[in-house]
Scaffold this motif. Sequence first.
Motif, PDB file in Angstrom:
ATOM      1  N   ASP A 424      18.584  28.797  33.900  1.00 39.51           N
ATOM      2  CA  ASP A 424      17.958  28.420  35.502  1.00 39.51           C
ATOM      3  C   ASP A 424      18.555  29.236  36.477  1.00 39.51           C
ATOM      4  O   ASP A 424      19.291  30.129  36.448  1.00 39.51           O
ATOM      5  N   TRP A 425      17.846  28.816  37.662  1.00 35.38           N
ATOM      6  CA  TRP A 425      18.433  29.671  39.017  1.00 35.38           C
ATOM      7  C   TRP A 425      19.694  29.715  39.163  1.00 35.38           C
ATOM      8  O   TRP A 425      20.265  30.819  39.851  1.00 35.38           O
ATOM      9  N   ALA A 426      20.594  28.882  38.609  1.00 38.70           N
ATOM     10  CA  ALA A 426      22.105  28.982  39.034  1.00 38.70           C
ATOM     11  C   ALA A 426      22.585  30.025  38.406  1.00 38.70           C
ATOM     12  O   ALA A 426      23.888  30.482  38.650  1.00 38.70           O
ATOM     13  N   ARG A 427      22.142  30.526  37.439  1.00 34.02           N
ATOM     14  CA  ARG A 427      22.679  31.976  36.607  1.00 34.02           C
ATOM     15  C   ARG A 427      22.798  32.980  37.794  1.00 34.02           C
ATOM     16  O   ARG A 427      23.473  33.943  37.579  1.00 34.02           O
ATOM     17  N   TYR A 428      21.889  33.161  38.824  1.00 31.30           N
ATOM     18  CA  TYR A 428      22.110  34.075  39.737  1.00 31.30           C
ATOM     19  C   TYR A 428      23.383  33.984  40.242  1.00 31.30           C
ATOM     20  O   TYR A 428      24.251  34.892  40.548  1.00 31.30           O
ATOM     21  N   GLN A 474      19.132  40.119  39.386  1.00 29.16           N
ATOM     22  CA  GLN A 474      19.205  39.745  40.700  1.00 29.16           C
ATOM     23  C   GLN A 474      20.324  39.506  41.231  1.00 29.16           C
ATOM     24  O   GLN A 474      20.727  39.915  42.539  1.00 29.16           O
ATOM     25  N   GLY A 475      21.390  38.708  40.572  1.00 28.28           N
ATOM     26  CA  GLY A 475      22.737  38.732  41.008  1.00 28.28           C
ATOM     27  C   GLY A 475      23.391  39.796  40.832  1.00 28.28           C
ATOM     28  O   GLY A 475      24.162  39.990  42.148  1.00 28.28           O
ATOM     29  N   GLY A 489      25.396  32.556  54.154  1.00 22.05           N
ATOM     30  CA  GLY A 489      26.019  31.469  53.479  1.00 22.05           C
ATOM     31  C   GLY A 489      25.466  31.097  52.116  1.00 22.05           C
ATOM     32  O   GLY A 489      25.572  30.156  51.446  1.00 22.05           O
ATOM     33  N   GLY A 490      24.316  31.760  51.928  1.00 22.44           N
ATOM     34  CA  GLY A 490      23.475  31.654  50.637  1.00 22.44           C
ATOM     35  C   GLY A 490      22.145  31.060  50.649  1.00 22.44           C
ATOM     36  O   GLY A 490      21.363  30.930  49.598  1.00 22.44           O
ATOM     37  N   ILE A 491      21.608  30.635  51.813  1.00 20.41           N
ATOM     38  CA  ILE A 491      20.396  29.843  51.947  1.00 20.41           C
ATOM     39  C   ILE A 491      19.294  30.976  51.422  1.00 20.41           C
ATOM     40  O   ILE A 491      18.160  30.396  50.815  1.00 20.41           O
ATOM     41  N   ASP A 492      19.162  32.025  51.974  1.00 19.11           N
ATOM     42  CA  ASP A 492      18.073  33.203  51.643  1.00 19.11           C
ATOM     43  C   ASP A 492      18.211  33.373  50.094  1.00 19.11           C
ATOM     44  O   ASP A 492      16.990  33.455  49.180  1.00 19.11           O
ATOM     45  N   ALA A 493      19.410  33.565  49.485  1.00 19.49           N
ATOM     46  CA  ALA A 493      19.602  33.740  48.149  1.00 19.49           C
ATOM     47  C   ALA A 493      18.989  32.745  47.137  1.00 19.49           C
ATOM     48  O   ALA A 493      18.345  32.905  46.337  1.00 19.49           O
ATOM     49  N   LEU A 494      19.357  31.489  47.580  1.00 16.75           N
ATOM     50  CA  LEU A 494      18.913  30.264  46.945  1.00 16.75           C
ATOM     51  C   LEU A 494      17.318  30.347  46.807  1.00 16.75           C
ATOM     52  O   LEU A 494      16.727  30.129  45.555  1.00 16.75           O
ATOM     53  N   ALA A 495      16.762  30.512  47.898  1.00 20.70           N
ATOM     54  CA  ALA A 495      15.158  30.500  47.871  1.00 20.70           C
ATOM     55  C   ALA A 495      14.780  31.757  47.153  1.00 20.70           C
ATOM     56  O   ALA A 495      13.819  31.505  46.480  1.00 20.70           O
ATOM     57  N   ALA A 496      15.371  32.682  47.006  1.00 17.90           N
ATOM     58  CA  ALA A 496      14.676  33.837  46.297  1.00 17.90           C
ATOM     59  C   ALA A 496      15.111  33.739  44.912  1.00 17.90           C
ATOM     60  O   ALA A 496      14.137  33.946  43.960  1.00 17.90           O
ATOM     61  N   ALA A 497      16.284  33.211  44.421  1.00 20.39           N
ATOM     62  CA  ALA A 497      16.478  32.923  43.165  1.00 20.39           C
ATOM     63  C   ALA A 497      15.460  32.059  42.413  1.00 20.39           C
ATOM     64  O   ALA A 497      15.031  32.163  41.393  1.00 20.39           O
ATOM     65  N   ARG A 498      15.140  30.980  43.212  1.00 12.88           N
ATOM     66  CA  ARG A 498      14.243  29.909  42.738  1.00 12.88           C
ATOM     67  C   ARG A 498      12.684  30.459  42.794  1.00 12.88           C
ATOM     68  O   ARG A 498      12.089  30.266  41.471  1.00 12.88           O
ATOM     69  N   ALA A 499      12.409  31.230  43.740  1.00 10.05           N
ATOM     70  CA  ALA A 499      10.963  31.544  43.957  1.00 10.05           C
ATOM     71  C   ALA A 499      10.453  32.674  42.647  1.00 10.05           C
ATOM     72  O   ALA A 499       9.641  32.325  42.123  1.00 10.05           O
ATOM     73  N   ARG A 501      11.736  33.230  40.043  1.00 12.13           N
ATOM     74  CA  ARG A 501      11.751  32.985  38.658  1.00 12.13           C
ATOM     75  C   ARG A 501      10.145  32.217  38.038  1.00 12.13           C
ATOM     76  O   ARG A 501      10.051  32.155  36.964  1.00 12.13           O
ATOM     77  N   ASN A 502       9.523  31.968  39.279  1.00 16.05           N
ATOM     78  CA  ASN A 502       8.194  31.411  38.699  1.00 16.05           C
ATOM     79  C   ASN A 502       7.015  32.509  38.249  1.00 16.05           C
ATOM     80  O   ASN A 502       6.068  32.155  37.789  1.00 16.05           O
ATOM     81  N   ASP A 503       7.599  33.756  38.275  1.00 15.70           N
ATOM     82  CA  ASP A 503       6.720  34.844  37.740  1.00 15.70           C
ATOM     83  C   ASP A 503       7.206  34.989  36.208  1.00 15.70           C
ATOM     84  O   ASP A 503       6.363  35.750  35.602  1.00 15.70           O
ATOM     85  N   TYR A 504       8.004  33.897  35.850  1.00 11.58           N
ATOM     86  CA  TYR A 504       8.302  34.295  34.385  1.00 11.58           C
ATOM     87  C   TYR A 504       8.086  32.903  33.802  1.00 11.58           C
ATOM     88  O   TYR A 504       8.758  31.985  33.907  1.00 11.58           O
ATOM     89  N   PRO A 505       6.675  33.062  32.961  1.00  8.13           N
ATOM     90  CA  PRO A 505       6.264  31.572  32.276  1.00  8.13           C
ATOM     91  C   PRO A 505       7.526  30.610  31.655  1.00  8.13           C
ATOM     92  O   PRO A 505       7.126  29.496  31.535  1.00  8.13           O
ATOM     93  N   GLU A 506       8.262  31.508  30.831  1.00  7.74           N
ATOM     94  CA  GLU A 506       9.309  31.135  29.780  1.00  7.74           C
ATOM     95  C   GLU A 506      10.249  30.241  30.621  1.00  7.74           C
ATOM     96  O   GLU A 506      11.211  29.336  29.845  1.00  7.74           O
ATOM     97  N   THR A 507      10.413  30.217  32.125  1.00  4.54           N
ATOM     98  CA  THR A 507      11.411  29.590  32.749  1.00  4.54           C
ATOM     99  C   THR A 507      10.671  27.973  33.050  1.00  4.54           C
ATOM    100  O   THR A 507      11.573  27.226  33.611  1.00  4.54           O
ATOM    101  N   ILE A 508       9.509  27.941  32.968  1.00  2.00           N
ATOM    102  CA  ILE A 508       9.043  26.516  33.264  1.00  2.00           C
ATOM    103  C   ILE A 508       9.152  25.509  32.060  1.00  2.00           C
ATOM    104  O   ILE A 508       8.928  25.791  30.796  1.00  2.00           O
ATOM    105  N   LYS A 509       9.618  24.324  32.344  1.00  2.00           N
ATOM    106  CA  LYS A 509       9.566  23.299  31.373  1.00  2.00           C
ATOM    107  C   LYS A 509       8.485  22.504  31.411  1.00  2.00           C
ATOM    108  O   LYS A 509       8.027  21.962  32.648  1.00  2.00           O
ATOM    109  N   HIS A 510       8.031  22.238  30.007  1.00  2.00           N
ATOM    110  CA  HIS A 510       6.887  21.315  30.031  1.00  2.00           C
ATOM    111  C   HIS A 510       7.429  20.123  29.337  1.00  2.00           C
ATOM    112  O   HIS A 510       8.102  19.974  28.361  1.00  2.00           O
TER     113      HIS A 510
END
Length: 640
Positions: A424-428, A474-475, A489-499, A501-510
């Motif tokens: 998940d994004w927290a890995r960043y 990315q990290g 303080g990490g605001i931009d990094a959080l947004a980038a880490a989350r956004a 990941r959407n380019d990688y289909p296997e990160t999406i939970k169904h």
Amino acid sequence: MEQSATQAVTESNDRREAAPASLRAEHSAPERLVLARGIFTGPSARVSDELYAVVKGGAAIRERLALHLPKGASAHTNTYFGRFAASYWQRWTTVTEVSVSAQLTVGNKANVRLVASDIAGHRRIIASLVATSSGVVSLTAPLDQYVDGGALWLEFDAIGGELGITDLAWTAQAPERVRPVAIAICTFNRAEDCAHTVAALASDPTVLAAIDAVYVVDQGTDLVENRPLFQRVRPDFGDKLRYIRQPNLGGAGGFTRGLYEVSAATATLGGKATAHADVILMDDDILCEPETVLRLRAFANLTVEPTLVGAQMLFLLNPDYLNVGAEDVHLHELKHGQKVPKALRNTSMLKKNQERRVDAGYNAWWTCLIPAEVVAEIGLPVPIFFQWDDVEYGVRAREHGFVTVTLPNAAVWHADFYWKDYDDWARYFSTRNSLIVGALHTDLDGKAITREFFRTIAEHLVGMQYGLVHTTLQGIEDFLKGPKVLRDGGIDALAAARATRNDYPETIKHPAATPPVNSADIQVRRAGGEPSRVTLVLIKRAIGQWTGRTQHGLIGVTREDAHWWHIGLFDHVVVTDASQSGVRVRIRDKARARALLIRTYRTLRKLRKELPALQAEYRAAVPELTSRENWARLYGIDPS
């Protein structure tokens, strides 16, 4: 026109209130300080009463602070919350003798025993008495035989009649003054959870009286102050509660705000202003045991030297299980959450007690007390947003001579970690911040670090976790940018880490019932045993994935079988998410794997080359990063 979230936060900071009066005052101490109370039932029906006291020979009536035994029954407090951690009190505090007292209502006759254990769990009776009439009884034990391990507890026998036990308390000679203490709770869109945590603190009059301030730092958009429960209990705190809104700066920013506000409150002793109030940092999404607050506070007031005092973590979904008795960090390997040797881990506390004293390297901030002297000496935390912030602060405190004690029999319940998926994004933040903390506090071996990163990334590629590889890189890449990456303080990094990941289909939970594949085509394949020659298997799986010599078809893999060496056998896999709330679909993609492999090589080569210079750069930036001025800038407030 509706008020924007930014405007609301700005106005909230502009309306900052002074610290509560009780937080700014010194408190005289009673003759004896209560170290722990006798609790007989938990804060929730989901918690087993046998974590508090065990009854045999009849049905007891339990209340929070009272136990009523029928004729012929017996009870003992040799339980997780019922024990007194004698070893820890002897090793770390000024206490040399402890007394335990209780109000007994005796129907005929009762036996009372004060019992001890040693490092091996062997039982011995320290003192005993026979009560034939109602009244207060007291027993005393010296703390002189528990350095390496052992605890104290009480045993009761109701002989010939009923027995009532109330007002049970472990006490010791009090210090000259009892330090003020504040609670700081950081929250982000867990409004209902946070409201329940605040309500738990208000539910116990003794705990409420002991707390001098509660800071609720709300960084979300689903506001705690809008919850009916929060509004209902808010008046119970009187002047003690402060509700603060601010931008989302992660756990580091939220908890630091509590330290920032409390350390600004000073008392005057002998005409000199001094920082004097301790702060208990507390997660919003815990099941709170209010008694833990009293136990941390008492311990901190009696330590020989200022000490960080942490609560242990019990699992929320498996409430009798302890996460880990004490943790340490292996900085040279960038690994935190490492079990201290001989500490219990993932253990039912209904079946086993922690007899041995184990010394922690740091304590996570699900609940942890920070003494005023630590903040005054080492400053505020580093603004790394999320993960490793508590590790860094504990390590930095130790470098300045302040130890951490993880206190047994003081705990809260927190969400079980193994229900969270690693991908998940927290890995960043875990990756970036591990490098930052390692760079700050040890001399990292660039060759060893990059070799380990390459090994880990190779396993992810074999497991077709391309998004996880991207997030890891990315990290590392942001670490290579130097301390400037922490500027916001990490605001931009959080947004980038989350956004991204959407380019990688296997990160999406169904949803498991409606995956984006034909369920009839899924064939479940169970994993065999772990390979004995892991490196050789990794090479074979990598070749298979690269050349397409994999087993074709749609394969289903359970969470427990989702090892890279099993998934690497296939090219199209439906994997159960660790949360058990859905599935993810992984598909072999050679082009993407090739691009990520090239990126990995370039990034790790740069890391190995630039690591020495980056370590010096991060270390030089610490005074500015941890300063009140920097945090005030991030909060958008006037530091004066």
